[in-house]
Structures are given as C-alpha cells and as structure tokens.
Design a protein around this motif. Structure first.
Motif, short mmCIF file in Angstrom:
data_model
loop_
_atom_site.label_atom_id
_atom_site.label_comp_id
_atom_site.label_asym_id
_atom_site.label_seq_id
_atom_site.Cartn_x
_atom_site.Cartn_y
_atom_site.Cartn_z
N ASN A 1 -10.22 0.54 -5.48
CA ASN A 1 -8.86 0.94 -7.01
C ASN A 1 -9.23 2.63 -7.82
O ASN A 1 -10.30 2.32 -7.24
N SER A 2 -8.15 2.40 -8.14
CA SER A 2 -8.49 4.01 -9.34
C SER A 2 -9.18 3.37 -10.53
O SER A 2 -9.76 4.42 -11.14
N ARG A 3 -9.11 1.60 -10.44
CA ARG A 3 -10.38 1.96 -11.72
C ARG A 3 -11.51 0.81 -12.34
O ARG A 3 -11.43 1.18 -12.76
N VAL B 1 -2.63 4.63 -0.53
CA VAL B 1 -2.56 5.11 -1.85
C VAL B 1 -1.40 6.12 -2.27
O VAL B 1 -0.88 6.14 -1.05
N PRO B 2 -1.02 6.27 -3.63
CA PRO B 2 -0.56 7.20 -3.22
C PRO B 2 -0.28 8.48 -3.47
O PRO B 2 -1.21 8.63 -3.17
N MET B 3 0.68 9.32 -2.40
CA MET B 3 -0.08 10.89 -1.88
C MET B 3 -0.67 11.48 -2.96
O MET B 3 -1.89 12.42 -2.48
N PHE C 1 -10.85 -0.55 1.99
CA PHE C 1 -9.90 -0.67 1.67
C PHE C 1 -9.98 0.59 0.60
O PHE C 1 -11.05 -0.16 -0.41
N ILE C 2 -9.86 1.33 0.70
CA ILE C 2 -9.17 2.82 -0.10
C ILE C 2 -8.20 2.91 -0.86
O ILE C 2 -6.87 3.09 -0.22
N GLY C 3 -7.61 1.66 -1.95
CA GLY C 3 -6.77 1.47 -2.64
C GLY C 3 -6.22 -0.34 -2.20
O GLY C 3 -6.31 -0.62 -0.48
N ALA C 4 -5.73 -0.23 -2.86
CA ALA C 4 -5.83 -2.52 -2.85
C ALA C 4 -4.39 -2.85 -3.47
O ALA C 4 -4.68 -4.17 -4.21
N GLY C 5 -3.91 -2.78 -3.30
CA GLY C 5 -2.13 -2.54 -4.25
C GLY C 5 -1.37 -3.76 -3.27
O GLY C 5 -1.99 -4.77 -2.19
N LYS C 6 -0.13 -2.88 -2.83
CA LYS C 6 0.68 -4.39 -2.37
C LYS C 6 0.44 -4.19 -1.12
O LYS C 6 -0.05 -5.48 0.03
N ILE C 7 0.55 -3.07 -0.50
CA ILE C 7 -0.27 -2.57 1.39
C ILE C 7 -1.48 -3.23 1.50
O ILE C 7 -2.46 -3.84 2.43
N GLY C 8 -2.21 -2.35 0.50
CA GLY C 8 -3.76 -2.71 0.73
C GLY C 8 -4.32 -4.19 0.58
O GLY C 8 -4.86 -5.13 1.47
N GLY C 9 -3.47 -4.28 0.00
CA GLY C 9 -3.89 -6.25 -0.43
C GLY C 9 -3.88 -6.97 0.51
O GLY C 9 -4.43 -8.26 1.38
N ALA D 1 -0.40 4.52 10.65
CA ALA D 1 0.41 3.01 10.66
C ALA D 1 0.40 2.17 9.56
O ALA D 1 0.05 2.32 8.36
N PHE D 2 1.10 1.38 9.78
CA PHE D 2 1.66 0.05 9.18
C PHE D 2 2.61 1.11 7.55
O PHE D 2 2.81 -0.07 6.79
N ASN D 3 3.32 2.15 8.03
CA ASN D 3 3.62 2.64 6.90
C ASN D 3 5.34 2.30 6.90
O ASN D 3 6.06 2.55 5.75
N THR E 1 -1.92 4.53 5.87
CA THR E 1 -0.24 3.91 5.79
C THR E 1 0.60 4.56 4.85
O THR E 1 1.88 3.95 4.83
N ASN E 2 0.17 5.76 4.38
CA ASN E 2 0.92 6.61 2.90
C ASN E 2 2.57 6.77 3.24
O ASN E 2 2.50 7.93 4.34
N ASN E 3 3.33 6.89 2.52
CA ASN E 3 4.41 7.63 2.79
C ASN E 3 5.10 8.49 1.40
O ASN E 3 3.59 8.29 -0.02
#
Ligand code: NAP
Length: 209
Positions: free
Chosen positions: A31-33, A68-70, A6-14, A126-128, A89-91
């Motif tokens: 994630n980024s941090r 992740v954010p685009m 997972f590149i990004g582990a926020g709302k959708i990634g998590g 997918a999942f977007n 999953t990005n928008n």
C-alpha cells in the motif's frame, strides 16, 4: 502463475488477495503507507501472504494487480513490472482523482493510461465494474446457472486469456471485450458498470455502450 503481487490492498485489493489465497496462490500485498501497516491483513490471509513495498509486490508477482486511486498511477513501479501481466482494476472518479483531460475528452480510456505508464507490461482491464462486496461473495463454480460474468480488455489476446482463466478459477464467467480501447464499455457511466448479470446480460450491456 503462483504468486500475485498487489499494488493497493484496500477494498478491491484485499478482497482479491483473499480470493487468490483461497485458490492456492501466494500473494505479496503493498500500500502507500508501508508493509508494517498491513500486519492485520497478512495475519488474516495466513501463510501464503506477505507484505512488501510496491516495488517488492511488483517484483515478487508473476501477475500483478494495480488497484489504487488513479492519482497514484504515476507512482506505480515501472521497471519491476516490465514483461509482466498487470491487471488494472481502476476507475476514474474526478472528485477523488482530479480532472484528467484526456479521459474527459474521450480520447483514451482508464486502462490505456496505465498501459502508457507501463509500456513494457501487458495491461488487462478487469474487476473494475464489480462492487468489492460482490467480488467477495458472488463467485461460484464454473457451470453454475446464471454465474456472474466479468469483462476483460487488453491489447494482448494471450494476456486476456490468462486473466480470463484466473477469473474463472476464482468464481466468475468472463466476456472478452477486446483491446484496451474497448475498455470504456465497462467503465463508469456505462450499462455494464456494476451490473450483476451473466454472460448473455454482460455481452448485451457491452454492445449497448
Ligand atoms: N471499492 C469498489 O467496490 C471498487 C470496485 C471496482 C473497482 N474499484 C477501483 O479500484 C481501485 C481501488 O479501489 P478500492 O475501493 O480498493 O480503494 P481503497 O479501498 O481506497 O484502497 C486503495 C489502496 O490503494 C493504496 N494506495 C494508494 N496510493 C498508493 C500508492 N501510491 N502506492 C501503493 N498503494 C497505494 C492504498 O493504500 P493506503 O491505504 O496505505 O493509502 C489502499 O491500500 C480504485 O481505482 C477504484 O475506483 C473499486
């Protein structure tokens, strides 16, 4: 496929990482941090989960989800994802991501931009178009009447099939929308975006776009 990066582990990634672990996959979250900021998530996910850098999540996954954010797309690792199946999953939200002229002009789609960034990977959109809370709560076994349906788009039919199979496994029906250029049909501001419906309803919404 046994490990999902997972590149990004926020709302959708998590949320997707939780579903993946529940269905027997190992996950590498990033994630980024930095991995040290993902201790709580890894603890919650249990023994099947570990945290890494984006490069480690990309290298460690048989399948890798970019969520992740685009604006972060240019920093998504390229070499580590070569030859891999990548879910996008990005928008595009200009107020968050800045204006992207090619999207504003309708010259390309969100997921084609990720595919352009990852020329050696096979990107599937997918999942977007599902809210993360619905993703976490609406999955049901195959065959359940009215099962929530999700769309996939990608230029490689085998990649679309592989992602469709994963989506089915974690609780949702699938409608194949065709190549990435058709992905606009379930992007923001189109009828399928956020629509809670089954295969028939989603098929109709994709056609209407
Ligand atoms: N929320 C929804 O219901 C939903 C539904 C469908 C699709 N989407 C789309 O899916 C994408 C993710 O949405 P989200 O709601 O999950 O966002 P989010 O909760 O804000 O999480 C974004 C994640 O991306 C990470 N990230 C940011 N820049 C990164 C970078 N350069 N490298 C690696 N990781 C990075 C963030 O890490 P840090 O926290 O460390 O910065 C965070 O873990 C967006 O494009 C969104 O539009 C969202």
């Amino acid at each position: 496929m046994t490990t999902i990066g997972f590149i990004g582990a926020g709302k959708i990634g998590g949320t997707l990482a939780r579903l993946a672990v529940e269905h027997g996959y190992d996950v590498v979250v990033s994630n980024s941090r930095g991995p040290e900021t993902l201790t709580d998530l890894v603890h919650e996910l249990g023994d099947r989960a570990r945290a890494g850098t984006s490069q480690e999540a990309a290298a460690g996954g048989d399948l890798v989800v970019v969520t992740v954010p685009m604006g972060a797309i240019p920093s998504v690792p390229v070499a580590e994802l070569a030859g891999k199946l990548v879910i996008d999953t990005n928008n595009y939200y200009p107020q968050r991501d800045g204006q992207i002229a090619a999207l504003d002009a309708g010259e390309t789609t969100v997921s084609q931009l990720l595919q352009d960034h990852l020329p050696e990977s096979s990107v599937v959109k997918a999942f977007n178009h599902i809210m993360y809370l619905n993703l976490g709560s609406k999955g049901v076994p195959a065959g359940t009447p009215g099962r929530y349906a999700l769309a996939v788009a990608g230029d490689d039919p085998d990649a679309r099939k592989a992602v469709a199979s994963f989506i089915d496994e974690i609780g949702f029906d699938v409608v194949d929308a065709g190549p990435l250029a058709e992905g606009y049909r379930f992007e923001k501001d189109h009828p399928a975006y956020g629509l809670e419906t089954d295969v028939a309803g989603l098929t109709a919404a994709l056609a209407e776009a």
